[in-house]
Design a protein around this motif. Structure first.
Motif, short mmCIF file in Angstrom:
data_model
loop_
_atom_site.label_atom_id
_atom_site.label_comp_id
_atom_site.label_asym_id
_atom_site.label_seq_id
_atom_site.Cartn_x
_atom_site.Cartn_y
_atom_site.Cartn_z
N THR A 5 0.84 -1.20 0.00
CA THR A 5 0.00 0.00 0.00
C THR A 5 0.87 1.25 0.00
O THR A 5 1.81 1.34 0.79
N GLU A 25 -3.23 -0.02 5.85
CA GLU A 25 -3.75 -1.36 5.62
C GLU A 25 -3.28 -2.36 6.68
O GLU A 25 -4.06 -3.13 7.20
N ARG A 39 -8.19 -6.96 5.94
CA ARG A 39 -7.03 -6.08 5.86
C ARG A 39 -5.79 -6.66 6.54
O ARG A 39 -4.73 -6.06 6.51
#
Length: 273
Positions: A65, A74, A191
């Motif tokens: 990310t 994340e 996540r």
């Protein structure tokens, strides 16, 4: 506007802006492949604490990310210290088999062998989860539903907004804390986030982000509190004024950390979990 499974209105159509729940079966965003930074503050111009200067920086080395602040939104990776979810190491090749030893004659009177020490038990004890390794000097985080903090938050809300009810039953939890960092938030399987102080335990506080705040260990057994960019902010010791984002705030024995709508986490030193 989209509506999440919990009933919140969200400008985002994949995850709720308020509670982070997935909306309408939208597929979880896949991490962008590529090589990320190999240490804290790698690539770009870091800020005072090794935080990327602007969104869209180098990707997180764990999930890919793009960096937007000190902690990966994340997976919670710490761009300043290199902490967070560790990148798995490649498997090692098995060692070559050792040659067979020469036969040794057995002794006439073998010495008695001492019993091996038993390893300590792990897991839960008395129905309480072992949610973190205790620090060397016995730090404990006491998690409770704080009615005074809740009343102060509700008083500041828009009268036309829907009022969130205070939980009728919320037993106090004592979580031993230790190590380099302790994340405060709500676990998310999609996540890959599992905070050391997990506030998804029922009754779940709807105002807590997945990675809401982080306790960082400091020399001499001290702690610093950082809000990496939570949705509703973090405050201390009865105040509703939130602390600055991505700024280390010293905390210690007896300090009360307020997150969400009613949750208060009190730090205690030298107490049994």
């Amino acid at each position: 506007m989209a509506t999440c499974p919990a009933g919140h209105s969200s400008a985002s159509t994949d995850y709720c802006d308020v509670c982070g729940e997935r909306i309408g079966g939208a597929p979880a965003s896949a991490p962008t492949p590529g090589s990320g930074p190999t240490g804290p503050g790698a690539g770009g111009a870091p800020g005072a604490a090794g935080i990327p200067a602007a969104p869209g920086g180098n990707p997180c080395p764990d999930c890919g990310t793009p960096a937007s602040d000190r902690f990966c939104e994340e997976c919670g990776y710490d761009f300043a210290t290199g902490g967070g979810k560790p990148t798995p190491a490649p498997p090692e090749e098995p060692p070559a088999p050792a040659p067979a030893p020469e036969p040794v004659p057995a002794p006439s009177s073998p010495a008695p062998s001492s019993p091996a020490p038993s390893s300590p038990a792990t897991g839960s004890e008395g129905g309480r989860e072992a949610e973190g390794a205790p620090a060397a000097d016995g730090w404990v985080a006491v998690v409770s539903a704080d009615r005074d903090y809740y009343d102060a938050i509700i008083a500041e809300l828009d009268p036309d907004a829907g009022v969130i009810a205070f939980p009728p039953y919320c037993p106090e939890r004592r979580v031993p804390i230790g190590g380099g960092q302790v994340r405060i938030g709500r676990r998310s399987a999609s996540r890959g986030v599992t905070p050391e102080i997990d506030l998804r335990v029922a009754p779940e506080d709807p105002g807590v982000s997945h990675v809401h705040a982080v306790l960082l260990a400091r020399p001499g057994g001290a702690w610093a509190l950082v809000d990496p960019g939570s949705t509703n902010g973090t405050s201390l010791n009865g105040s509703t004024a939130t602390i600055p984002l991505n700024v280390e705030v010293p905390v210690g024995d007896g300090d009360r950390i307020h997150v969400g709508v009613w949750t208060t986490i009190t730090l205690r030193k030298g107490e049994a979990p």
